[in-house]
Design an enzyme around this catalytic site. Structure first.
Site, PDB file in Angstrom:
ATOM      1  N   GLY A 147       0.625  -1.472  -0.710  1.00 12.23           N
ATOM      2  CA  GLY A 147       0.371  -0.175  -0.102  1.00 12.23           C
ATOM      3  C   GLY A 147       1.044   1.104  -0.214  1.00 12.23           C
TER       4      GLY A 147
ATOM      5  N   ASN B 222       1.627   2.889  -2.894  1.00 15.74           N
ATOM      6  CA  ASN B 222       0.952   4.069  -3.644  1.00 15.74           C
ATOM      7  C   ASN B 222      -0.800   4.326  -2.865  1.00 15.74           C
ATOM      8  OD1 ASN B 222       2.472   4.209  -6.198  1.00 15.74           O
ATOM      9  ND2 ASN B 222       2.675   2.692  -6.144  1.00 15.74           N
TER      10      ASN B 222
ATOM     11  N   ASP C 165      -3.489  -4.663 -18.176  1.00 16.22           N
ATOM     12  CA  ASP C 165      -2.853  -4.063 -18.560  1.00 16.22           C
ATOM     13  C   ASP C 165      -3.187  -2.886 -19.313  1.00 16.22           C
ATOM     14  OD1 ASP C 165      -1.788  -4.001 -15.760  1.00 16.22           O
ATOM     15  OD2 ASP C 165       0.026  -5.694 -16.565  1.00 16.22           O
TER      16      ASP C 165
ATOM     17  N   ASN D 114      -5.768   2.983 -13.166  1.00 19.63           N
ATOM     18  CA  ASN D 114      -3.741   1.497 -12.156  1.00 19.63           C
ATOM     19  C   ASN D 114      -2.853   2.359 -12.803  1.00 19.63           C
ATOM     20  OD1 ASN D 114      -3.648  -1.125 -11.260  1.00 19.63           O
ATOM     21  ND2 ASN D 114      -2.444  -1.632 -13.241  1.00 19.63           N
TER      22      ASN D 114
ATOM     23  N   SER E 107       3.296   3.202 -15.704  1.00 13.65           N
ATOM     24  CA  SER E 107       1.879   3.953 -16.175  1.00 13.65           C
ATOM     25  C   SER E 107       0.799   4.395 -15.530  1.00 13.65           C
ATOM     26  CB  SER E 107       1.803   3.338 -17.643  1.00 13.65           C
ATOM     27  OG  SER E 107       3.068   3.029 -18.080  1.00 13.65           O
TER      28      SER E 107
ATOM     29  N   MET F 112      -4.313  -7.099  -6.985  1.00 16.58           N
ATOM     30  CA  MET F 112      -3.306  -8.290  -7.548  1.00 16.58           C
ATOM     31  C   MET F 112      -4.550  -9.443  -8.098  1.00 16.58           C
ATOM     32  SD  MET F 112      -0.594  -7.562  -8.269  1.00 16.58           S
ATOM     33  CE  MET F 112       0.098  -8.483  -8.651  1.00 16.58           C
ATOM     34  N   ARG F 113      -5.513  -8.721  -7.949  1.00 11.23           N
ATOM     35  CA  ARG F 113      -7.035  -9.718  -8.752  1.00 11.23           C
ATOM     36  C   ARG F 113      -7.301  -9.509 -10.097  1.00 11.23           C
ATOM     37  NH1 ARG F 113      -6.768 -14.501  -6.837  1.00 11.23           N
ATOM     38  NH2 ARG F 113      -9.223 -14.690  -7.222  1.00 11.23           N
TER      39      ARG F 113
ATOM     40  N   HIS G 113       1.014   0.696 -13.182  1.00  7.96           N
ATOM     41  CA  HIS G 113       1.505  -0.857 -13.264  1.00  7.96           C
ATOM     42  C   HIS G 113       3.239  -0.055 -13.686  1.00  7.96           C
ATOM     43  CE1 HIS G 113       2.240  -4.095 -15.815  1.00  7.96           C
ATOM     44  NE2 HIS G 113       2.862  -3.970 -16.387  1.00  7.96           N
TER      45      HIS G 113
HETATM   46  C1  GRF Z   1       3.805  -0.583  -7.209  1.00  6.89           C
HETATM   47  O1  GRF Z   1       4.808  -0.793  -7.787  1.00  6.89           O
HETATM   48  C2  GRF Z   1       3.058  -0.690  -7.966  1.00  6.89           C
HETATM   49  O2  GRF Z   1       3.069  -0.524  -9.358  1.00  6.89           O
HETATM   50  C3  GRF Z   1       2.212  -2.278  -8.946  1.00  6.89           C
HETATM   51  O3  GRF Z   1       2.562  -3.075  -7.990  1.00  6.89           O
HETATM   52  C4  GRF Z   1       3.374  -2.228  -7.105  1.00  6.89           C
HETATM   53  C5  GRF Z   1       1.901  -2.355  -5.737  1.00  6.89           C
HETATM   54  O4  GRF Z   1       3.248  -1.589  -4.643  1.00  6.89           O
HETATM   55  N1  GRF Z   1       0.469  -2.018  -9.169  1.00  6.89           N
HETATM   56  P1  GRF Z   1       2.291  -1.018  -3.390  1.00  6.89           P
HETATM   57  O5  GRF Z   1       1.391  -1.965  -2.769  1.00  6.89           O
HETATM   58  O6  GRF Z   1       1.254   0.508  -3.852  1.00  6.89           O
HETATM   59  O7  GRF Z   1       3.441  -0.319  -2.485  1.00  6.89           O
END
Ligand code: GRF
Length: 215
Positions: free
Chosen positions: A14, A16, A147, A109, A138, A92-93, A111
């Site tokens: 988490g 981000n 994606d 999202n 992105s 991740m689902r 990526h």
């Molecule tokens: C990040 O690198 C994001 O781009 C990808 O999964 C990772 C998640 O990291 N989708 P966090 O949970 O936000 O630390």
């Protein structure tokens, strides 16, 4: 203008999510974080969100049993919290077509690659393996193909001699943390939208976001 209510979907750490929450605390931010939803009850990000006073929901995909059941539970939780936008942040689902259609143009999202290169997982390992000299992240609208939704903004970092996947991931992550809140803010201001599978930028939205492209 009323701040747009955002639901954040996570599965793990988490970081981000935390950067999106931090931006929302600033008075000029166009969105607020209404809830954080995880498909994994043990996701570290749930604790972080709760410690900041944000409503959380753990919707265990294993207990729910099917993709349809998870998506229905997420949809219900998002509506219950009055969400108008959805931000996937390390979620991740794979989501069902119905859920994606429901939130089309309102779900984004992040990526960790310069799409359309390196869709899917292990992006940093694959970038190193391919020998690319630049890499990055992105932010895109979510569409049914994984994606592959319309790209909104990208952040670029160099690949340096001696990099391993962890070092490269850390360099990309610092850019993710700047880019994602900026994109969500512009989306919440209704300055970007999705039309015919492409991102449409109003006024100077593209220029605003391109400032961030090199971190
Ligand atoms: C990040 O690198 C994001 O781009 C990808 O999964 C990772 C998640 O990291 N989708 P966090 O949970 O936000 O630390």
């Amino acid at each position: 203008m009323a701040r747009k209510r955002v639901g954040i979907l996570i599965s793990g750490r988490g970081s981000n999510m935390a950067s999106l929450i931090a931006r929302a605390k600033q008075p000029d931010c166009a969105y607020e974080v209404a809830c954080v939803i995880s498909n994994r009850p043990d996701a570290k990000g749930l604790e972080t969100a709760a410690s900041q006073g944000i409503a959380t929901a753990a919707l265990d995909h294993k207990a729910l049993g099917s993709r349809e059941a998870l998506d229905a539970a997420m949809h219900e939780a998002l509506l219950a919290h009055g969400c108008e936008l959805v931000a996937c942040a390390g979620f991740m689902r794979i989501m069902t077509g119905g859920f994606i259609a429901e939130w089309a143009g309102r779900m984004v999202n992040i990526h960790p690659s310069l799409l359309p290169m390196f869709k899917g997982i292990d992006t940093h390992e694959r970038a190193l393996e391919a020998g690319v000299r630049v890499h990055g992240c992105s932010v895109h609208f979510v569409s049914e193909e994984l994606d592959a939704g319309a790209i909104i903004a990208q952040g670029v970092v160099p690949v340096l001699p001696g990099d391993d996947a962890d070092r490269l991931a850390a360099r990309v992550l610092t850019v993710e943390h700047k880019l994602y809140p900026a994109v969500l803010d512009v989306l919440a201001q209704d300055r970007i939208s999705m039309r015919d599978g492409r991102t449409v930028f109003a006024d100077d939205a593209a220029a605003t976001l391109s400032i961030l492209q090199n971190g």
